[in-house]
Design an enzyme around this catalytic site. Structure first.
Site, PDB file in Angstrom:
ATOM      1  CG  HIS A  61      -2.122  -0.899   1.045  1.00  0.00           C
ATOM      2  ND1 HIS A  61      -3.374  -0.579   1.527  1.00  0.00           N
ATOM      3  CD2 HIS A  61      -2.260  -2.096   0.427  1.00  0.00           C
ATOM      4  CE1 HIS A  61      -4.230  -1.556   1.224  1.00  0.00           C
ATOM      5  NE2 HIS A  61      -3.559  -2.486   0.565  1.00  0.00           N
ATOM      6  CG  HIS A 182      -4.013 -12.080  -1.725  1.00  0.00           C
ATOM      7  ND1 HIS A 182      -4.894 -11.710  -2.726  1.00  0.00           N
ATOM      8  CD2 HIS A 182      -3.627 -10.915  -1.131  1.00  0.00           C
ATOM      9  CE1 HIS A 182      -5.015 -10.399  -2.744  1.00  0.00           C
ATOM     10  NE2 HIS A 182      -4.260  -9.894  -1.788  1.00  0.00           N
TER      11      HIS A 182
END
EC number: 1.11.1.7
Length: 310
Positions: A61, A182
């Site tokens: 991010h 993930h």
């Protein structure tokens, strides 16, 4: 560890950046820097192994908005930290603890941007992922605005997701490898609830999802706000995530699409079939991402407190 030949290839991909970023940047100015980071990350991992997923998310991010400059760490009314996608980012306290020790050992020397990069690297190894060297020498940014935050959502198309990576100088192998993070972490049930209840207004679950997974996620989300994105080995960094995708067991829609889209399905298959290959490609992708739009030399600053500009 990353081989010299791989680093040489990456140098030609990012010639200007890698001219100033280098492995062991703090070897003289703060020789204990990487040891301090590693020890504090190891302590935190011992208490909560989900720290790896949290740091990977923080690093991603940060790097995808204004580059890897620690702008995500700034506390202010309209900083990046306040944007919707970042409100669930965590482990800022760990970065604070690392910074405090580094400031005590080497004042105004190690950037917050490098702390995030090194802490993420070390946490991946603790979770069973690859151990590798990564260039340092980043400096901290002087801007942090919530309006700059534009990150891919869980329903983005594969083409849209891949383009975000290619716009940053990466390729399809990098994109799929980084989404392979993930293999760790949780997804809020609200991000995939439609897939297990009312997909695209049909009143039925997403037909691309394994019915057994639909049932399992329904049960999980009745009792919890989130579910593991890798239903096989959620705390282990490995290629089981890709094997799950090939069995229609991707929790997020964008993840499942990777296994069927012609642009990425071959890459998913290769990663699913070869754990070592996935880990090597992940290292390459992390080194590339760690060089995205970085500040070096006299640009930016070295913050004394990662939450505030100097």
């Amino acid at each position: 560890m990353m081989k010299f030949s791989s680093l040489l290839v990456l140098f030609f991909i990012f010639p200007i950046t890698f001219a100033q970023l280098r492995v062991g940047f703090y070897s003289r100015s703060c020789p204990q820097a990487e040891t301090i980071v590693r020890n504090l990350v190891r302590q935190r991992f011992g208490v909560d192994p989900t720290v790896t997923a949290a740091l990977l998310r923080m690093h991603f991010h940060d790097c995808f908005v204004r580059g890897c400059d620690a702008s995500l760490l700034i506390d202010s009314t309209n900083s990046e930290k306040t944007a919707g996608p970042n409100r669930s980012v965590r482990e800022f306290d760990l970065i604070d603890r690392i910074k405090a020790q580094l400031e005590a050992a080497c004042p105004s020397t190690v950037s917050c941007a490098d702390i995030v990069t090194l802490a993420t690297r070390d946490s991946v190894a603790l979770a069973g992922g690859p151990s590798y060297s990564i260039p340092t020498g980043r400096r901290d940014g002087l801007v942090s605005n919530s309006v700059d935050v534009a990150l891919p959502g869980p329903t983005i198309s594969v083409a849209g997701a891949v383009s975000l990576f290619t716009n940053k100088g990466m390729n399809v192998f990098d994109a799929v490898a980084l989404l392979g993070a993930h293999t760790l972490g949780q997804g809020n049930c609200g991000l995939f609830n439609d897939r297990i209840t009312n997909f695209q207004g049909t009143g039925r679950p997403d037909p691309s999802m394994d019915p057994a997974l639909v049932s399992s996620l329904r049960n999980t989300c009745r009792n919890s706000a989130s579910a593991a994105l890798d239903q096989s080995t959620p705390l282990r960094f490995d290629n089981q995530f890709f094997k799950q995708l090939r069995k229609r067991r991707g929790v997020l829609q964008v993840d499942q699409r990777l296994a069927t889209d012609r642009q990425t399905r071959g890459v998913v298959a290769r990663y699913a079939n070869n754990n070592a290959f996935f880990k090597r490609q992940f290292v390459r992708a992390m080194i590339k991402m760690g060089a995205v739009d970085v500040l070096t030399g006299r640009a930016g600053e070295i913050r004394r407190n990662c939450r505030r500009f100097n």
